[in-house]
Design a protein around this motif. Structure first.
Motif, PDB file in Angstrom:
ATOM      1  N   ARG A 284      29.145  48.279  25.251  1.00  0.00           N
ATOM      2  CA  ARG A 284      30.359  47.880  24.608  1.00  0.00           C
ATOM      3  C   ARG A 284      30.235  48.390  22.371  1.00  0.00           C
ATOM      4  NH1 ARG A 284      32.134  43.212  25.376  1.00  0.00           N
ATOM      5  NH2 ARG A 284      31.142  41.871  27.967  1.00  0.00           N
TER       6      ARG A 284
ATOM      7  N   GLU B  97      37.731  50.275  26.906  1.00  0.00           N
ATOM      8  CA  GLU B  97      37.100  48.983  27.573  1.00  0.00           C
ATOM      9  C   GLU B  97      37.677  48.296  28.514  1.00  0.00           C
ATOM     10  OE1 GLU B  97      37.455  44.611  25.055  1.00  0.00           O
ATOM     11  OE2 GLU B  97      39.008  46.658  23.980  1.00  0.00           O
ATOM     12  N   ASP B  98      39.219  49.072  28.994  1.00  0.00           N
ATOM     13  CA  ASP B  98      39.597  48.203  30.202  1.00  0.00           C
ATOM     14  C   ASP B  98      38.840  48.941  31.383  1.00  0.00           C
ATOM     15  OD1 ASP B  98      40.786  51.787  30.099  1.00  0.00           O
ATOM     16  OD2 ASP B  98      42.142  51.008  30.545  1.00  0.00           O
TER      17      ASP B  98
ATOM     18  N   TYR C 145      35.928  47.266  31.667  1.00  0.00           N
ATOM     19  CA  TYR C 145      35.877  45.411  32.705  1.00  0.00           C
ATOM     20  C   TYR C 145      35.578  45.455  33.947  1.00  0.00           C
ATOM     21  CZ  TYR C 145      36.225  43.518  27.871  1.00  0.00           C
ATOM     22  OH  TYR C 145      35.778  42.986  26.475  1.00  0.00           O
ATOM     23  N   ARG C 146      37.245  46.634  34.446  1.00  0.00           N
ATOM     24  CA  ARG C 146      36.699  47.240  35.467  1.00  0.00           C
ATOM     25  C   ARG C 146      35.858  47.200  36.601  1.00  0.00           C
ATOM     26  NH1 ARG C 146      41.075  46.491  39.474  1.00  0.00           N
ATOM     27  NH2 ARG C 146      43.086  47.000  37.620  1.00  0.00           N
TER      28      ARG C 146
ATOM     29  N   SER D 267      32.306  45.583  35.736  1.00  0.00           N
ATOM     30  CA  SER D 267      31.112  45.065  35.305  1.00  0.00           C
ATOM     31  C   SER D 267      31.816  43.521  35.772  1.00  0.00           C
ATOM     32  CB  SER D 267      31.162  44.724  33.940  1.00  0.00           C
ATOM     33  OG  SER D 267      32.213  44.272  32.740  1.00  0.00           O
TER      34      SER D 267
END
Length: 436
Positions: A242, A252-253, A256-257, A259
């Protein structure tokens, strides 16, 4: 097979974990059998190893049905040791040993539930906490356990070779590409690919990886032909992703993919109950590798090993055991430790010059840890002063879990109420008294 027949005669069900335990006991007994020749022992060990591999593949469906079943008490309310026992009783495959630390058991139970799915998993924690071992646990407990497991250290690949390493290349694609070459993703087809040190992957490589996660296709360097790949993705990092996102060095994308399932492994200093188990386990492992009996420890060395902070975590402990097994022979003492962590000899504890040398750090490593602790304490005190004693606000500013921050405050004996508006911070003497 006698061990299996005896159990079958009782009519009771035997879990995969119990079978593995019995096989390991048999292997340990064979290793030091006095009446057998080494050739016969090695043959029996190989047979036991093959049996063990077969057992690890059994009953995936039953294992996951058990894991999904409800329990009479929430896992967090079970007595100490019961969560660990129930986890193993559900035929949870784990190569090694672990203790009763709640945070570690939380991570293992999440891994148990995530393993039968194909969801991406992100594992974070300090270096040496066992992130790759956790990745192998997820693979071994999943439906792909008999398929390839491919490990990639993203921090060890030069920037210019990342695409070729991950996706392969065609002959002539660049200077030195003399033949067609498979990439790591093709090699892991139908299996699991472990992306270690994912935070070290440069931005161009992150873009390519994101495309693979979205389309499940790759293209070799120098080719326009798409190749379908079916891989389970497990990634790991010792960095705060982060924070890297905020700095613009991690997408960022992609975070999220990766995690969808997020696991955090606690450092070994928070898992003190595990140290005796690990000492015995790695002493046996080193003995087997070096073809000698397990090393024994003097009382002083054992006390040191049980109380040492292990900044390198489980990896450092394992390496220490291999060093001791190699250098010491049958009985190891503190003199066999690396010099930078070796405690001061007992005769020098009071200081030969009469100036209180006992209060000084006993090694360079200890001095570094003391300095690090002092800097950490000063940072926490300054932060609490800036936010008026609000732990929640300080946790938000530091991008830190509130419970972890509370643990650090407790470690240093710092009370947030002492920093609330209108109340001065405690003096050094009062702080030291609170810490004890």
């Amino acid at each position: 097979m006698k061990i299996l027949d005896q159990e079958a005669d009782t009519g009771s069900a035997l879990s995969t974990a119990r079978l593995l335990e019995k096989i390991e006991i048999m292997r340990s007994m064979l290793r030091w059998a006095a009446r057998l020749e080494r050739r016969d022992i090695e043959k029996l060990l190989a047979q036991a190893g093959s049996l063990r591999d077969e057992v690890m593949q059994l009953s995936h469906k039953e294992r996951f049905l058990r894991a999904a079943g409800g329990e009479s008490l929430p896992a967090q309310q079970l007595p100490a040791g019961e969560r660990r026992r129930q986890l193993l009783a559900r035929s949870f495959v784990f190569e090694g040993v672990f203790g009763d630390n709640p945070k570690l058991l939380d991570a293992l139970e999440v891994a148990e539930k995530a393993a039968p799915t194909d969801l991406p998993v992100l594992i974070d924690g300090e270096s040496g906490t066992g992130k790759e071992l956790m990745a192998k646990v997820i693979h071994a407990n999943g439906a792909r356990s008999d398929k390839p497991y491919i490990s990639v250290n993203c921090g060890a690949i030069p920037d210019t070779l990342i695409e070729s390493e991950l996706f392969g290349h065609r002959r002539g694609a660049f200077t030195g590409a003399a033949t067609d070459r498979k990439g790591k993703f093709e090699s892991a087809h139908r299996g699991t690919i472990f992306l270690d040190e994912i935070g070290e992957l440069p931005l161009p490589g992150q873009v390519k990886l994101l495309r693979v996660l979205q389309s499940h296709e790759i293209q070799r360097v120098g080719s326009d032909e798409p190749i379908a790949v079916d891989c389970r993705i497990v990634a790991a990092t010792n960095k705060n992703l982060r924070k890297l996102i905020a700095e613009g060095s991690f997408r960022e994308d992609l975070f999220y993919r990766l995690s969808v399932i997020h696991l955090t492994l606690p450092p070994l200093r928070e898992r003190k109950d595990e140290i005796p188990l690990l000492l015995a386990y790695y002493a046996d492992e080193a003995a087997e590798a070096l073809k000698r009996p397990p090393v024994k420890f003097t009382p002083r060395l054992r006390s040191f090993l049980l109380n040492y902070a292990y900044p390198g975590n489980v990896r450092e402990l394992r390496n220490l055991l291999y060093r001791l097994s190699c250098l010491a022979g049958e009985l190891a003492d503190v003199a066999h430790l690396p010099e930078d962590i070796r405690p001061r000899p007992l005769g020098l504890a009071d200081g030969a010059d009469g100036r209180g040398a006992a209060s000084l750090p006993s090694s360079l490593g200890e001095a570094k840890r003391a300095a690090s602790d002092e800097a950490e304490r000063a940072f926490l005190e300054r932060g609490l002063k800036e936010v008026g004693g609000s732990v929640s606000e300080l946790a938000r500013r530091c991008d830190m879990n509130r419970s972890h921050l509370q643990m650090l405050l407790k470690k240093h004996g710092i009370h947030s109420k002492d920093f609330r508006v209108g109340k001065p911070p405690p003096a050094d003497g009062a702080r030291q008294q609170a810490a004890h």
